[in-house]
Motif scaffolding. Structure first.
Motif, PDB file in Angstrom:
ATOM      1  N   THR A   1       8.457  -5.605  16.977  1.00 39.29           N
ATOM      2  CA  THR A   1       9.361  -5.684  15.810  1.00 39.29           C
ATOM      3  C   THR A   1       9.751  -4.277  15.348  1.00 39.29           C
ATOM      4  N   LYS A   2       8.842  -3.321  15.485  1.00 37.48           N
ATOM      5  CA  LYS A   2       9.184  -1.937  15.103  1.00 37.48           C
ATOM      6  C   LYS A   2      10.157  -1.344  16.120  1.00 37.48           C
ATOM      7  N   TYR A   3       9.846  -1.565  17.404  1.00 38.63           N
ATOM      8  CA  TYR A   3      10.718  -1.060  18.469  1.00 38.63           C
ATOM      9  C   TYR A   3      12.125  -1.642  18.321  1.00 38.63           C
TER      10      TYR A   3
ATOM     11  N   GLU B   1      10.895  -9.947  -7.831  1.00 38.65           N
ATOM     12  CA  GLU B   1      10.125 -10.751  -6.881  1.00 38.65           C
ATOM     13  C   GLU B   1      11.110 -11.555  -6.049  1.00 38.65           C
ATOM     14  N   ALA B   2      11.229 -11.217  -4.779  1.00 41.37           N
ATOM     15  CA  ALA B   2      12.178 -11.909  -3.897  1.00 41.37           C
ATOM     16  C   ALA B   2      11.770 -11.687  -2.454  1.00 41.37           C
ATOM     17  N   ASP B   3      12.206 -12.628  -1.615  1.00 41.26           N
ATOM     18  CA  ASP B   3      12.031 -12.469  -0.171  1.00 41.26           C
ATOM     19  C   ASP B   3      13.297 -11.802   0.361  1.00 41.26           C
TER      20      ASP B   3
ATOM     21  N   PHE C   1      13.420   3.962   7.092  1.00 39.12           N
ATOM     22  CA  PHE C   1      12.759   2.785   7.662  1.00 39.12           C
ATOM     23  C   PHE C   1      11.325   3.122   8.066  1.00 39.12           C
ATOM     24  N   SER C   2      10.395   2.195   7.740  1.00 40.40           N
ATOM     25  CA  SER C   2       8.976   2.344   8.108  1.00 40.40           C
ATOM     26  C   SER C   2       8.762   1.953   9.548  1.00 40.40           C
ATOM     27  N   SER C   3       8.653   2.933  10.418  1.00 39.11           N
ATOM     28  CA  SER C   3       8.265   2.634  11.794  1.00 39.11           C
ATOM     29  C   SER C   3       6.824   3.095  12.006  1.00 39.11           C
ATOM     30  N   SER C   4       6.410   3.146  13.232  1.00 35.83           N
ATOM     31  CA  SER C   4       4.985   3.369  13.486  1.00 35.83           C
ATOM     32  C   SER C   4       4.801   4.119  14.793  1.00 35.83           C
TER      33      SER C   4
ATOM     34  N   ARG D   1       8.084   7.446  11.751  1.00 42.17           N
ATOM     35  CA  ARG D   1       6.992   6.898  12.570  1.00 42.17           C
ATOM     36  C   ARG D   1       5.674   7.392  11.987  1.00 42.17           C
ATOM     37  N   TYR D   2       5.025   6.473  11.245  1.00 36.55           N
ATOM     38  CA  TYR D   2       3.767   6.849  10.586  1.00 36.55           C
ATOM     39  C   TYR D   2       2.628   6.854  11.591  1.00 36.55           C
ATOM     40  N   PHE D   3       1.701   7.776  11.401  1.00 33.69           N
ATOM     41  CA  PHE D   3       0.446   7.724  12.140  1.00 33.69           C
ATOM     42  C   PHE D   3      -0.518   6.861  11.295  1.00 33.69           C
TER      43      PHE D   3
ATOM     44  N   TYR E   1       0.820  -1.220   0.000  1.00 30.37           N
ATOM     45  CA  TYR E   1       0.000   0.000   0.000  1.00 30.37           C
ATOM     46  C   TYR E   1       0.857   1.274   0.000  1.00 30.37           C
ATOM     47  N   ILE E   2       1.722   1.411   0.983  1.00 31.10           N
ATOM     48  CA  ILE E   2       2.497   2.660   1.075  1.00 31.10           C
ATOM     49  C   ILE E   2       3.643   2.649   0.056  1.00 31.10           C
ATOM     50  N   GLY E   3       4.246   1.460  -0.145  1.00 27.14           N
ATOM     51  CA  GLY E   3       5.354   1.350  -1.102  1.00 27.14           C
ATOM     52  C   GLY E   3       4.938   1.731  -2.511  1.00 27.14           C
TER      53      GLY E   3
HETATM   54  P1  NAD Z   1       1.620  -3.739   2.987  1.00 26.61           P
HETATM   55  O1  NAD Z   1       1.417  -5.084   3.593  1.00 26.61           O
HETATM   56  O2  NAD Z   1       0.620  -3.231   2.028  1.00 26.61           O
HETATM   57  O3  NAD Z   1       3.064  -3.683   2.286  1.00 26.61           O
HETATM   58  C1  NAD Z   1       4.177  -4.408   2.770  1.00 26.61           C
HETATM   59  C2  NAD Z   1       4.737  -5.176   1.579  1.00 26.61           C
HETATM   60  O4  NAD Z   1       5.904  -5.897   1.988  1.00 26.61           O
HETATM   61  C3  NAD Z   1       3.758  -6.203   1.006  1.00 26.61           C
HETATM   62  O5  NAD Z   1       3.607  -5.973  -0.385  1.00 26.61           O
HETATM   63  C4  NAD Z   1       4.416  -7.557   1.291  1.00 26.61           C
HETATM   64  O6  NAD Z   1       4.135  -8.490   0.253  1.00 26.61           O
HETATM   65  C5  NAD Z   1       5.884  -7.169   1.368  1.00 26.61           C
HETATM   66  N1  NAD Z   1       6.720  -8.056   2.194  1.00 26.61           N
HETATM   67  C6  NAD Z   1       6.489  -8.462   3.463  1.00 26.61           C
HETATM   68  N2  NAD Z   1       7.501  -9.240   3.885  1.00 26.61           N
HETATM   69  C7  NAD Z   1       8.394  -9.317   2.863  1.00 26.61           C
HETATM   70  C8  NAD Z   1       9.642  -9.974   2.693  1.00 26.61           C
HETATM   71  N3  NAD Z   1      10.194 -10.739   3.652  1.00 26.61           N
HETATM   72  N4  NAD Z   1      10.285  -9.837   1.504  1.00 26.61           N
HETATM   73  C9  NAD Z   1       9.760  -9.081   0.513  1.00 26.61           C
HETATM   74  N5  NAD Z   1       8.578  -8.441   0.624  1.00 26.61           N
HETATM   75  C10 NAD Z   1       7.902  -8.563   1.783  1.00 26.61           C
HETATM   76  O7  NAD Z   1       1.820  -2.701   4.202  1.00 26.61           O
HETATM   77  P2  NAD Z   1       1.852  -1.109   4.164  1.00 26.61           P
HETATM   78  O8  NAD Z   1       0.603  -0.601   4.796  1.00 26.61           O
HETATM   79  O9  NAD Z   1       2.254  -0.618   2.830  1.00 26.61           O
HETATM   80  O10 NAD Z   1       3.017  -0.865   5.225  1.00 26.61           O
HETATM   81  C11 NAD Z   1       4.361  -0.643   4.813  1.00 26.61           C
HETATM   82  C12 NAD Z   1       5.228  -0.507   6.061  1.00 26.61           C
HETATM   83  O11 NAD Z   1       4.737   0.552   6.864  1.00 26.61           O
HETATM   84  C13 NAD Z   1       5.263  -1.744   6.954  1.00 26.61           C
HETATM   85  O12 NAD Z   1       6.571  -1.889   7.453  1.00 26.61           O
HETATM   86  C14 NAD Z   1       4.307  -1.399   8.062  1.00 26.61           C
HETATM   87  O13 NAD Z   1       4.612  -2.083   9.252  1.00 26.61           O
HETATM   88  C15 NAD Z   1       4.529   0.097   8.195  1.00 26.61           C
HETATM   89  N6  NAD Z   1       3.391   0.825   8.778  1.00 26.61           N
HETATM   90  C16 NAD Z   1       2.157   0.716   8.191  1.00 26.61           C
HETATM   91  C17 NAD Z   1       1.073   1.385   8.771  1.00 26.61           C
HETATM   92  C18 NAD Z   1      -0.302   1.263   8.169  1.00 26.61           C
HETATM   93  O14 NAD Z   1      -1.278   1.562   8.875  1.00 26.61           O
HETATM   94  N7  NAD Z   1      -0.454   0.864   6.914  1.00 26.61           N
HETATM   95  C19 NAD Z   1       1.258   2.188   9.901  1.00 26.61           C
HETATM   96  C20 NAD Z   1       2.533   2.283  10.449  1.00 26.61           C
HETATM   97  C21 NAD Z   1       3.607   1.595   9.879  1.00 26.61           C
END
Ligand code: NAD
Ligand code: UFG
Length: 337
Positions: free
Chosen positions: A151-153, A56-58, A121-124, A174-176, A11-13
């Motif tokens: 995990t975020k901390y 596409e990779a982990d 880094f995406s924190s919260s 640190r996202y709201f 979503y955010i990416g």
């Molecule tokens: P999301 O799940 O839509 O996006 C995360 C992406 O990471 C997914 O597409 C998932 O497939 C991918 N992913 C997960 N583990 C992986 C791995 N090991 N290797 C490769 N890809 C992997 O989440 P988002 O809402 O876009 O959130 C993005 C970041 O922001 C996250 O770290 C989340 O913790 C943080 N965050 C989100 C929110 C929120 O409310 N959406 C709030 C605060 C922080």
């Protein structure tokens, strides 16, 4: 030179990829589709360039990651990839620690090995829990109440330690509460199953996939009794990442935390009213008991983001609801065909 965006199909990416492209940056997306789909990558390419690289990779696959740094000329990284569901993390703690910490450590090691020094880094704001003082500043005490929160901390601490002794500069954002979608309505949040979060749930009620919203608690110490959060438009959030990269490019910051919020708190009922305005019909709801683990109220002090990044949010709650609804209405089943 290019920016590596981990979790770039999420979503955010996906929104950040568009903002980075608009800012003139070369983007390399990486995702394992554990919580997203190739449809998001195609939609990002349609909004930007068909040439945007995707792998596409982990992230925990060290060999694959090494290959990415060898193949592309990466000089900065935004690390979104993580599991993010608070409730799920309680039942699957080891999966959360493995994925979220394993990814962060593997990525930081690969960056150091390949001489890449700039990381966002995406924190919260979950690391603040229920703060004593609101609006909350970055100086407030931190902790966690779920494996996800830990995990975020812990990721913040790992990166802080890494930046102390290694050639690494990190901004911990640190996202709201991110909501909304790109105004074109072709990318947006596409949660698996029944949404846990308020706005995706409200929008699925509006589009007829769910019957009615359940509001968790109306007896909080807030003006209308429902809980208060700082909702931020995902495009404002995405632009905050571009500003963070610019800040990292201009000075050595070590490791520093920055709130990304609007500074405005909205109650659940205010969100429902704004959503009803956007949709054009009332959102049906009932009030039920509080959800366990919820905090009462929080919103950001965004002053440090303005001072450190030159960034400020520009979109209000009505903009967020209009754009989220536009995405949901045009894509009632998300990216699924
Ligand atoms: P999301 O799940 O839509 O996006 C995360 C992406 O990471 C997914 O597409 C998932 O497939 C991918 N992913 C997960 N583990 C992986 C791995 N090991 N290797 C490769 N890809 C992997 O989440 P988002 O809402 O876009 O959130 C993005 C970041 O922001 C996250 O770290 C989340 O913790 C943080 N965050 C989100 C929110 C929120 O409310 N959406 C709030 C605060 C922080
Ligand atoms: N809510 C309802 N009904 C619902 C869903 C939510 O009333 O169906 C209420 C919640 O009780 C809360 C508010 O709406 O008062 C917001 O809830 P969300 O689940 O949308 O957001 P949270 O603030 O609880 O948590 C979210 C993410 C966390 C993240 C946190 C801070 O889920 O991962 O924002 O960024 F840590």
């Amino acid at each position: 030179m290019a920016v590596l965006v981990t979790g770039g199909a999420g979503y955010i990416g996906s929104h950040t990829a568009v903002s980075l492209h608009e800012a003139g940056r070369e983007v390399v997306l990486l995702d394992n589709f554990s919580n997203s789909s190739s449809g998001a990558v195609e939609a990002v390419r349609a909004l930007t360039t068909p040439d945007m690289a995707f792998i596409e990779a982990d992230l925990r696959d060290g060999e694959a990651l090494d290959g990415v740094f060898q193949r592309y000329d990466i000089d900065e990284v935004i690390h979104f990839a993580a599991f993010k569901a608070v409730g799920e993390s309680v039942g699957r703690p080891l999966d959360y620690y493995d994925n979220n910490l394993g990814s962060t450590i593997g990525l930081a090691k690969a960056m150091v090995q390949h001489g890449v020094e700039r990381l966002v880094f995406s924190s919260s704001c979950t690391v603040y829990g229920q703060p004593d003082t609101i609006p909350v500043t970055e100086a407030a005490p931190t902790g966690a109440e779920s494996p996800y929160g830990w995990t975020k901390y812990m990721s913040e601490q790992i990166l802080r330690d890494a930046c102390e002794s290694l050639p690494l500069n990190t901004i911990l954002l640190r996202y709201f509460n991110p909501v909304g979608a790109h105004p074109e309505g072709t990318i947006g949040e596409d949660p698996n199953g029944i949404p846990n979060n308020l706005v995706p749930f409200v929008m699925q009620v509006a589009v007829g996939r769910l019957e009615k919203l359940r509001i968790f608690g109306s007896d909080y110490d807030t003006p209308d009794g429902t809980a208060v959060r700082d909702y931020i438009h995902v495009v404002d959030l995405a632009e905050g990442h571009v500003s963070a990269l610019d800040a990292l490019a201009s000075e050595s910051v070590g490791c520093t935390a920055v709130n990304l919020g609007t500074g405005v708190g909205s109650s659940v009922l205010e969100v429902v009213e704004a959503a009803s305005r956007a949709v054009g019909t009332p959102i049906p709801y009932e009030i039920v008991d509080r959800r366990s683990g919820d905090i009462e109220k929080i919103w950001a002090d965004p002053a440090h983001a303005t001072a450190a990044l030159g960034w400020t949010s520009t979109r209000d709650l009505d903009d967020m609801m209009r754009d989220h609804w536009n995405w949901q209405r045009s894509n009632p089943n998300g990216f699924a065909v």
